[in-house]
Design a protein around this motif. Structure first.
Motif, PDB file in Angstrom:
ATOM      1  N   GLU A 113       0.822  -1.205   0.000  1.00 15.56           N
ATOM      2  CA  GLU A 113       0.000   0.000   0.000  1.00 15.56           C
ATOM      3  C   GLU A 113       0.857   1.256   0.000  1.00 15.56           C
ATOM      4  N   LEU A 114       1.941   1.239   0.789  1.00 18.07           N
ATOM      5  CA  LEU A 114       2.828   2.395   0.837  1.00 18.07           C
ATOM      6  C   LEU A 114       3.493   2.621  -0.516  1.00 18.07           C
ATOM      7  N   SER A 142       0.991   3.857  -3.103  1.00 16.59           N
ATOM      8  CA  SER A 142       0.516   5.220  -2.877  1.00 16.59           C
ATOM      9  C   SER A 142       1.359   6.258  -3.613  1.00 16.59           C
ATOM     10  N   ASN A 178      -4.355   5.185  -5.441  1.00 15.53           N
ATOM     11  CA  ASN A 178      -3.373   4.169  -5.817  1.00 15.53           C
ATOM     12  C   ASN A 178      -3.356   2.975  -4.871  1.00 15.53           C
ATOM     13  N   THR A 179      -3.777   3.200  -3.631  1.00 16.60           N
ATOM     14  CA  THR A 179      -3.778   2.093  -2.659  1.00 16.60           C
ATOM     15  C   THR A 179      -4.879   1.092  -2.947  1.00 16.60           C
ATOM     16  N   GLU A 223     -10.180   3.663  -3.797  1.00 20.63           N
ATOM     17  CA  GLU A 223      -9.996   3.754  -5.246  1.00 20.63           C
ATOM     18  C   GLU A 223     -10.898   4.799  -5.895  1.00 20.63           C
TER      19      GLU A 223
END
Length: 266
Positions: A53-54, A57, A208-209, A214
């Motif tokens: 996720e990081l 992002s 982006n995560t 979204e």
């Protein structure tokens, strides 16, 4: 028509900032392109798996199999978005609002120079700075890629990609320029000129995560810049870049119109 004396002075004022951002871009581009090799890509993919996720992002993704794909994953989601955007924000505010806030606009308009000429000149300074950064970044990428990995980079794909990126930054610059023309107080010019692009970028990071966040992609103009799609020649990605370019032209024109009609209290 431009006032070339004013243009030269403002371009000179941009040099220090261009050198700083150019140096930062040089460092990151050189480091990241040099990391392109099978063993390093495996390590980066494993790092991505630890914090998906990081990494997502900031536009980074795993599984790149080409040099251009690797560059998109590690340059075009953060480095080449953030630093030119900061240039637009910092330079855009100093071109109109800063003069008005300090009372220096009276000096600019004291000579027989039309407001439209001043606005067009200041707009040209900002656009020139953006073009210089984009052309420099493009040339740098080509030189480093061809030096380190001859024949790996498809230059035509890079040119398409950076043309779309330029449309994005021209649009960001137009937001900053419009805010600088609308507001006579720099604190408001910065609040809107910087606040809108930064907010849009944060929304893009959330989008982006994936998953629940979204939907944020529908509320940010960064979605119109689809790097992978541009390289692949997808029509939607090309249309997105064109929309950004047209939007930039509209906002720049809007900024000039506002500046010509506003009461400057001078």
């Amino acid at each position: 028509m431009l006032n070339w004396t004013l243009y030269k002075r403002e371009v000179k004022n941009s040099v220090k900032m261009l050198v700083i951002f150019g140096a930062v871009i040089t460092m990151y581009v050189a480091i990241i392109i040099s990391m392109y090799d099978p063993e390093m890509m495996v390590s980066l993919d494993k790092f991505y798996e630890l914090m998906p996720e990081l990494m997502a992002s900031v536009g980074m993704s795993a599984g790149a199999t080409t040099l251009i794909g690797f560059m998109i994953s590690y340059l075009y989601g953060f480095i080449l978005l953030l630093f030119p955007m900061l240039f637009c924000i910092l330079r855009g505010n100093g071109l109109v609002a800063k003069y008005t806030d300090k009372g220096s606009m009276a000096t600019l308009l004291a000579a027989p120079v039309k407001r439209k000429t001043v606005a067009l000149t200041q707009m040209s300074v900002l656009i020139s700075g953006i073009l210089i950064l984009m052309i420099y970044a493009t040339g740098l990428e080509i030189i480093i890629a061809e030096t380190s990995f001859p024949g790996e980079l498809v230059i035509s794909e890079l040119l398409k990609l950076n043309a779309a990126l330029m449309c994005l930054h021209l649009f960001i610059g137009s937001i900053c320029f419009l805010a600088s023309c609308v507001f006579s107080d720099t604190k408001y010019s910065i609040a809107f000129g910087a606040g809108i692009p930064v907010l849009m970028y944060v929304l893009q990071m959330l989008a982006n995560t994936g998953e629940k966040a979204e939907a944020a992609k529908y509320f940010t103009f960064f979605t119109l810049f689809n790097a992978d799609g541009v390289v692949a020649g997808e029509s939607n990605a090309i249309i997105g870049a064109v929309v950004l370019g047209i939007g930039a032209a509209v906002l720049y024109a809007g900024g000039i119109t506002v500046f010509c009609k506003k009461d400057l209290h001078i």
